[in-house]
Design a protein around this motif. Sequence first.
Motif, PDB file in Angstrom:
ATOM      1  N   ARG A 223       0.909  -1.173  -0.005  1.00  0.00           N
ATOM      2  CA  ARG A 223      -0.008  -0.091  -0.046  1.00  0.00           C
ATOM      3  C   ARG A 223       0.682   1.276   0.220  1.00  0.00           C
ATOM      4  N   ASN A 224       0.462   2.583  -0.565  1.00  0.00           N
ATOM      5  CA  ASN A 224       0.990   3.834  -0.281  1.00  0.00           C
ATOM      6  C   ASN A 224       0.675   3.971   1.242  1.00  0.00           C
ATOM      7  N   PRO A 225       1.597   4.971   1.826  1.00  0.00           N
ATOM      8  CA  PRO A 225       3.123   5.078   1.431  1.00  0.00           C
ATOM      9  C   PRO A 225       3.916   3.872   1.776  1.00  0.00           C
ATOM     10  N   CYS A 226       4.675   3.495   0.929  1.00  0.00           N
ATOM     11  CA  CYS A 226       5.872   2.293   1.463  1.00  0.00           C
ATOM     12  C   CYS A 226       7.070   2.600   0.793  1.00  0.00           C
ATOM     13  N   GLU A 227       8.016   2.986   1.283  1.00  0.00           N
ATOM     14  CA  GLU A 227       9.394   3.524   0.882  1.00  0.00           C
ATOM     15  C   GLU A 227      10.328   2.129   0.918  1.00  0.00           C
ATOM     16  N   LEU A 228      10.856   1.468   0.166  1.00  0.00           N
ATOM     17  CA  LEU A 228      11.507   0.394   0.419  1.00  0.00           C
ATOM     18  C   LEU A 228      13.062   0.723   0.230  1.00  0.00           C
ATOM     19  N   GLY A 229      13.432   1.885  -0.377  1.00  0.00           N
ATOM     20  CA  GLY A 229      14.699   2.192  -0.951  1.00  0.00           C
ATOM     21  C   GLY A 229      15.338   1.638  -1.893  1.00  0.00           C
ATOM     22  N   ILE A 230      14.441   1.348  -3.037  1.00  0.00           N
ATOM     23  CA  ILE A 230      15.049   0.754  -4.395  1.00  0.00           C
ATOM     24  C   ILE A 230      14.892   1.619  -5.301  1.00  0.00           C
ATOM     25  N   GLU A 231      14.957   2.811  -5.175  1.00  0.00           N
ATOM     26  CA  GLU A 231      14.792   3.786  -6.302  1.00  0.00           C
ATOM     27  C   GLU A 231      15.945   3.757  -7.400  1.00  0.00           C
ATOM     28  N   ASP A 232      16.788   3.359  -6.993  1.00  0.00           N
ATOM     29  CA  ASP A 232      17.805   2.964  -8.111  1.00  0.00           C
ATOM     30  C   ASP A 232      17.468   1.655  -8.760  1.00  0.00           C
ATOM     31  N   LEU A 233      16.721   0.697  -8.447  1.00  0.00           N
ATOM     32  CA  LEU A 233      16.433  -0.389  -9.243  1.00  0.00           C
ATOM     33  C   LEU A 233      15.249  -0.064  -9.951  1.00  0.00           C
ATOM     34  N   LEU A 234      14.671   0.894  -9.358  1.00  0.00           N
ATOM     35  CA  LEU A 234      13.250   1.105 -10.423  1.00  0.00           C
ATOM     36  C   LEU A 234      13.748   2.143 -11.597  1.00  0.00           C
ATOM     37  N   SER A 235      14.749   2.728 -11.272  1.00  0.00           N
ATOM     38  CA  SER A 235      15.281   3.820 -12.373  1.00  0.00           C
ATOM     39  C   SER A 235      16.013   3.136 -13.351  1.00  0.00           C
ATOM     40  N   TYR A 236      16.822   1.993 -12.937  1.00  0.00           N
ATOM     41  CA  TYR A 236      17.567   1.045 -13.997  1.00  0.00           C
ATOM     42  C   TYR A 236      16.540   0.170 -14.590  1.00  0.00           C
ATOM     43  N   GLY A 237      15.379  -0.083 -14.382  1.00  0.00           N
ATOM     44  CA  GLY A 237      14.310  -0.816 -14.868  1.00  0.00           C
ATOM     45  C   GLY A 237      14.568  -2.165 -14.123  1.00  0.00           C
ATOM     46  N   ARG A 238      15.198  -2.630 -13.501  1.00  0.00           N
ATOM     47  CA  ARG A 238      15.311  -3.951 -12.882  1.00  0.00           C
ATOM     48  C   ARG A 238      14.116  -4.298 -11.868  1.00  0.00           C
ATOM     49  N   VAL A 239      13.578  -3.408 -11.268  1.00  0.00           N
ATOM     50  CA  VAL A 239      12.160  -3.481 -10.893  1.00  0.00           C
ATOM     51  C   VAL A 239      11.203  -2.566 -11.416  1.00  0.00           C
ATOM     52  N   GLN A 240      10.060  -3.026 -11.994  1.00  0.00           N
ATOM     53  CA  GLN A 240       8.768  -2.145 -12.600  1.00  0.00           C
ATOM     54  C   GLN A 240       7.716  -1.972 -11.600  1.00  0.00           C
ATOM     55  N   ARG A 241       7.234  -0.639 -11.704  1.00  0.00           N
ATOM     56  CA  ARG A 241       6.288  -0.363 -10.647  1.00  0.00           C
ATOM     57  C   ARG A 241       4.726  -0.237 -11.414  1.00  0.00           C
ATOM     58  N   VAL A 242       3.725  -0.787 -10.732  1.00  0.00           N
ATOM     59  CA  VAL A 242       2.459  -0.522 -11.298  1.00  0.00           C
ATOM     60  C   VAL A 242       1.798   0.105 -10.295  1.00  0.00           C
ATOM     61  N   SER A 243       1.201   1.391 -10.774  1.00  0.00           N
ATOM     62  CA  SER A 243       0.778   2.283  -9.643  1.00  0.00           C
ATOM     63  C   SER A 243      -0.857   2.137  -9.835  1.00  0.00           C
ATOM     64  N   GLY A 244      -1.400   3.020  -8.652  1.00  0.00           N
ATOM     65  CA  GLY A 244      -2.991   2.939  -8.622  1.00  0.00           C
ATOM     66  C   GLY A 244      -3.489   3.340  -9.823  1.00  0.00           C
ATOM     67  N   ARG A 245      -2.935   4.430 -10.470  1.00  0.00           N
ATOM     68  CA  ARG A 245      -3.308   4.751 -12.025  1.00  0.00           C
ATOM     69  C   ARG A 245      -3.591   3.609 -12.871  1.00  0.00           C
ATOM     70  N   GLN A 246      -2.544   3.020 -13.004  1.00  0.00           N
ATOM     71  CA  GLN A 246      -2.522   1.740 -14.034  1.00  0.00           C
ATOM     72  C   GLN A 246      -3.678   0.737 -13.523  1.00  0.00           C
ATOM     73  N   LEU A 247      -3.874   0.732 -12.102  1.00  0.00           N
ATOM     74  CA  LEU A 247      -4.745  -0.338 -11.640  1.00  0.00           C
ATOM     75  C   LEU A 247      -6.171   0.031 -11.958  1.00  0.00           C
ATOM     76  N   LYS A 248      -6.426   1.283 -12.109  1.00  0.00           N
ATOM     77  CA  LYS A 248      -7.950   1.594 -12.293  1.00  0.00           C
ATOM     78  C   LYS A 248      -8.394   0.890 -13.404  1.00  0.00           C
TER      79      LYS A 248
END
Length: 886
Positions: free
Chosen positions: A165-190
């Motif tokens: 759930r929001n907010p939850c900061e895991l400290g993986i911003e670098d993995l998100l920016s490099y594309g190793r981890v992809q984020r699916v947001s609430g806007r996409q889940l609508k």
Amino acid sequence: MSKTFPPDLLLKVQSPRATRQLLTRAGLSLTSEPLRDASAVLVQASAGFGKTSLLAQWRLEQVARGAAVAWIADPGSLDPDRFAQTLILSVRVGAGRPRFGEALLKEAMTPTDCVTGWLAEVAQIALDLVLVLDEVDRMSPESQRLVVYLLRNQPPNLKILLAARNPCELGIEDLLSYGRVQRVSGRQLKFSIVETLELARKRPGLQIDDDGAARLHAICEGWPLGLQLLLTAIANGAMPGEGEVHELDGSVDVERLADDFLDRLFRQLSAADLRVLERIAIADPLHPDLCVLLSGAADANERLTRLANETPLISFSERGEWLRLHRLARERLCQCLDALPRTEREQLHGLAADWLSAHGLLEDAARHAWEANQYERALELAEQNLDDGTTLNGSHLLLHEWLERLPEQRLDRYPRLQLAAAWTLTLRGQHVAAIERVERLLARPGISEALRYECTLIMGGAAVYADQPDSFAALHDAVREVPAVENWQLVHENRSAWRQLLQGEPGQARLLMRQRSVGGRRLAYRDQWTFIIQALCNLWEGQVRQVEQQLPSALQRAERELGRRSEFASMLAALLAAALWERGQIADVAALLAHRMDVLERSAMPQAVVLAFCTAARMATAQGAEHRALELLATLDAVGQARKLPRLRLVSLVEQLRLHARRYRAETCRSLVAELDRLLADPALPSLEEAPLWRFGVELSANLARGLALIAAQDWRGAAAALESLVNEARRRRLGRLHIESQALHAYAMNRLGEPCADVLIKEAIDLAEALGLGRVFADAHPDLEAWVRELKGAAPVGPAVASKPETDRPPMVPNMAPNMTLTPKERSVLDLLERSLTNKEIALALQVGEETIKWHVKNLLAKLDASTRRQAVARARTLGLLATA
């Protein structure tokens, strides 16, 4: 670490059972981009956005492709030691490896060392493993650090799926920016409108039409939980918490549903939150600084951010840090605001007007100035906004209510506002009133050439909406020079392209717009018309593939910036629906037209109205709902009478005649042709000399109707003669679909006469239809023609088959799962036969092997599935997704 597992951990590694109502979301599949190549996916959204349901969908996808899935639910109660234990147990259960992690359990290790060993053992097993962690936000910081350790050290055969759930900061911003981890947001889940319609159709016991489902979608703005609650309320026949039963005939009491939906949301808010929301509800969208100013609360931003993370009441807009309130919530809050003293409400609007004006948002500032009882200031801001060039951006529609409340003498001081009023009247179909306003402006002394040219544009627009192509052509041809005003040249090019299209030259029209760059930060008024004219050019020639490629992005942009039920978005949807119907994308067509027909019939240009109603009627006919098709065509006739558009009445008669000709109802078709001839002979209609463009278009449709009537009467020689002339005229005018349809019907009539040229004609029509992508032209023309085409092709029908009615009473078919890598192919075959309760001897005979071999395979299956009996092994295999379930 303990060598045995506490019983409660067994419950945490059980994957949820997929319900029959689980909606498969193709756009969020793990096989779609960019999720396909990601080593981990984080689904992060507020409560009620369907995170767990999406994880369940992904689990089924991964099991179907042969991967083992380890599921850990509710890890919030797990300390690091127990979390490490649960990792081991999840692989044992999910992968059918009862001995996995034995070495890790025999030694005393720290949680980090245990996770390291777990990763090493996963890397060595010969299968793809998917680890699912739900509700990561509830985990302790120490356990969350172990999750991050997993993400940073996962082997290639491990894919990790997380939900939080929001907010939850895991400290993986670098993995998100490099594309190793992809984020699916609430806007996409609508939910999209297509998904909402599918969800409504899948719900057992629910009887609601597409328009009703689309209205529910608008209420919830795609929020999954809200849609589930409302659909459940309708299916149960009563509102939640009430005993009243609602009639389920498609006309749902949407207002009461909306009130119940809001009540549920507002009950979660504190009094302080409600007070902040009430005072900021006057503004839309919301800037953080403006919210602080209006609410007077220093912590307003923190409150709004929290509410945006926890509820669907507030969401982040497309404009960076700006926020927006849910439309229904804003309406409810404004009602509460009305209880405040008038002076306090005006003060709030005045503050908003000052802030917005200082930041250059003149349109919104004018609206708040008007509500603050500062009428002169509002008019000055509005005219200043129009002077900045926004007359062509459609913003003038917002001024309509003001202008109706002002005396004409006061309006004379604001000529730009009078132009805005004229544009508004034009686009709302009030052509006479628009022209009266324009003539009043033209009578003013010292009028500039730019103002005179804009008046000409308004009169031309009125001619388009009044379906008077000859008047439009005369006005356009009379323009000798375009004023050097920004955007006027682009508008003139649009009008020139439309003029060429009316003349029957779609290629020339496209050439005028080929070098046009459509873009910018916002969808300008001229750009909206560029998309519409381009689509009409392609539809004129039957180039439906071009429309299918070009319009979806334009429609998404129009819906985002103007609203789904805006006039331009509705017209684009009608054009796209006509193209997608030809391409056989029936679900998309229903979604495009849902809850938009009233907008189209009220204020759309005639061409869009015709395409929308004809597409909806043909779809209803193909689905076996002839009564619905006739109802739609009767509505089209009524719209033609109400808006004084005789072409709509003529098209309604032609489509009715087409429908009856399909069943050879000769007398009905004869009476419809007589009615058509009476309407064309009406002296109030323009003659061929007065309006050749208009008259020629309607005569083509009438000739098609006469040919269909002769087919219904089985007068094949008369039909062949009538349709042959129509083929030549349609070819000359480059009307691609009409040309193919009339040639195919002509070939069919010639075939019934035994003429040898029929095969040549129909094969050419088939080739042309395939080249253009017209998949429904033969099926819509006549069912016997479609059967003949199918026979000639010796395969499936030319048009995509349409089921007459969904088979809701049949149990859903679940495809067989792909072989899982935890079982050998032979073990898989034995397991399938075990499910059918065959004995070892019977299995041996079926597989043509010895009975001892089968016993050996069964023993291996029992060990891998951690089962003691054959029945337990089958049940365990179903749980793991190794066997399809009914």
